[in-house]
Design a protein around this motif. Structure first.
Motif, PDB file in Angstrom:
ATOM      1  N   ARG A 331       0.826  -1.211   0.000  1.00 24.50           N
ATOM      2  CA  ARG A 331       0.000   0.000   0.000  1.00 24.50           C
ATOM      3  C   ARG A 331       0.862   1.264   0.000  1.00 24.50           C
ATOM      4  N   ARG A 332       1.974   1.232   0.716  1.00 21.34           N
ATOM      5  CA  ARG A 332       2.863   2.394   0.733  1.00 21.34           C
ATOM      6  C   ARG A 332       3.484   2.627  -0.644  1.00 21.34           C
ATOM      7  N   LYS A 334       2.121   1.731  -3.479  1.00 20.88           N
ATOM      8  CA  LYS A 334       1.029   2.200  -4.318  1.00 20.88           C
ATOM      9  C   LYS A 334       0.817   3.700  -4.139  1.00 20.88           C
ATOM     10  N   ARG A 335       0.801   4.163  -2.900  1.00 15.76           N
ATOM     11  CA  ARG A 335       0.601   5.595  -2.631  1.00 15.76           C
ATOM     12  C   ARG A 335       1.759   6.431  -3.181  1.00 15.76           C
ATOM     13  N   ASP A 338       1.360   6.046  -7.195  1.00 20.69           N
ATOM     14  CA  ASP A 338       0.026   6.370  -7.715  1.00 20.69           C
ATOM     15  C   ASP A 338      -0.801   7.025  -6.608  1.00 20.69           C
ATOM     16  N   PRO A 339      -0.443   8.253  -6.211  1.00 17.27           N
ATOM     17  CA  PRO A 339      -1.083   8.884  -5.039  1.00 17.27           C
ATOM     18  C   PRO A 339      -2.582   9.110  -5.187  1.00 17.27           C
ATOM     19  N   HIS A 340      -3.075   9.186  -6.402  1.00 18.47           N
ATOM     20  CA  HIS A 340      -4.506   9.424  -6.625  1.00 18.47           C
ATOM     21  C   HIS A 340      -5.291   8.126  -6.826  1.00 18.47           C
ATOM     22  N   GLY A 341      -4.586   6.993  -6.837  1.00 19.03           N
ATOM     23  CA  GLY A 341      -5.248   5.694  -6.940  1.00 19.03           C
ATOM     24  C   GLY A 341      -6.018   5.486  -8.226  1.00 19.03           C
TER      25      GLY A 341
END
Length: 352
Positions: A331-332, A334-335, A338-341
């Protein structure tokens, strides 16, 4: 033309951020079946194609993500070289970006390595539409985290792959395929014993009381191994291994869900359904109607993992659930990328 396509990618990502809508990164779509159901507006990478640089003497090729594997493999074959991890195509237009993003390797993986082992460098576009480059074009190019190899198997959840540099290897001078009749226990014992001996074994497969080996290397080494091991020579060896790699062999024509189990090579599994064994016992393909919990419990009992590879009614998590500490790391990452998901929502995990 290349700059125009990159501008289009940038605009598509910025629009997705503004609208808070997911983007579905897609090449030819040959691996759409793999992972969770694709979501969002398609960002087609196939126009962004072409071999950027190929140095046969350096054993390195760099190409854009939309370049077809067929084109890359043809260029390598003309110079007596190959992609060592023998990637499955699952379609005539399979792309390099999809190959790396899926992270799937073929029969040669157990002897030479997986996709990620041959990724030297990548250029990506992250979730802020910024272009980032990691790694390079030589094996020793990394100080700190080897970020480029994170892209292998990430299913596009970390960013849009733009180009990739791969290490390649010479094709073997000779190959031969031999078969032996035996039961599963005998096959596992033989594969594991032979794996510890100086034999040029480049692929193994066991199904329906038949163990099949591929021998690859110098002609004298292949001939010596054949003489030592015996077995029945299979004339159509190349076709056989293509059928395993592309899952066009008769075994893969089942209608039940197909599970991909990664387990210790000597493990004995007790699961209903039909099974095919690769990678000296470490990879098990199982067609079964058993529930996901039952399958994964059997894999965990031998310290393995289970992924539903194909199936219409997929479980909540296609991939084997990770322990919380590992999921937190995912998850870290990914953030960070891709901070906006927005990238490939749900392809790897439902909330990701």
């Amino acid at each position: 033309m290349v700059e125009l396509i990159l501008d289009q990618f940038t605009e598509a990502i910025r629009q997705a951020i503004a609208r808070q809508r997911p983007v579905r990164i897609r090449g030819s779509g040959s691996k759409d079946f793999y992972g969770g159901a694709p979501q969002g507006e398609v960002l087609d990478t196939t126009a962004y194609r072409g071999i950027i640089d190929y140095a046969p003497e350096e054993l390195v090729i760099t190409a854009r993500a939309g370049t077809s594997l067929v084109e890359i493999e043809a260029a390598l074959a003309a110079n007596g070289q190959m992609l060592p991890f023998e990637p499955p195509h699952f379609g005539p237009r399979a792309t390099l970006g999809g190959c790396v993003a899926a992270g799937l390797s073929g029969p040669r993986r157990a002897s030479l390595g997986a996709v990620r082992d041959f990724v030297l460098g990548v250029q990506i576009m992250d979730g802020n539409a910024d272009q980032l480059r990691f790694g390079g074009q030589v094996m020793k190019n990394v100080a700190g985290y080897d970020v480029s190899r994170l892209m292998a198997g990430s299913l596009g959840t970390l960013g849009l792959i733009l180009d990739v540099s791969l290490k390649v290897l010479p094709r073997p001078k000779a190959e031969a395929t031999v078969q032996f009749e035996c039961d599963e226990a005998q096959a596992l014992q033989k594969m594991n014993r032979w794996a510890g001996e100086p034999l040029p074994i480049s692929a193994t497969c066991y199904h329906d009381q038949v163990l099949t080996l591929r021998l690859s290397g110098a002609e004298t080494a292949v001939q010596a191994a054949q003489a030592k091991l015996g077995g029945q020579a299979l004339a159509a060896g190349e076709d056989f291994w293509r059928g395993i790699r592309e899952q066009s062999a008769n075994f893969f024509r089942g209608n039940a869900p197909l599970w991909r189990l990664s387990v210790p090579s000597t493990a004995a599994l007790d699961l209903p359904g039909k099974c095919l064994i690769e990678w000296s016992g470490a990879l098990r393909w199982v067609f079964t109607e058993a529930e996901a919990g039952v399958i994964r419990a059997a894999a965990e009992q031998v310290h393995g993992q289970g992924t539903m590879f194909r199936g219409t009614a997929k479980p909540q998590s296609v991939f084997h659930p990770l322990p919380k500490p590992l999921m937190d790391v995912h998850r870290r990452m990914k953030r960070a990328f891709d901070p906006h998901g927005i990238f490939n929502l749900g392809r790897m995990y439902s909330d990701f």
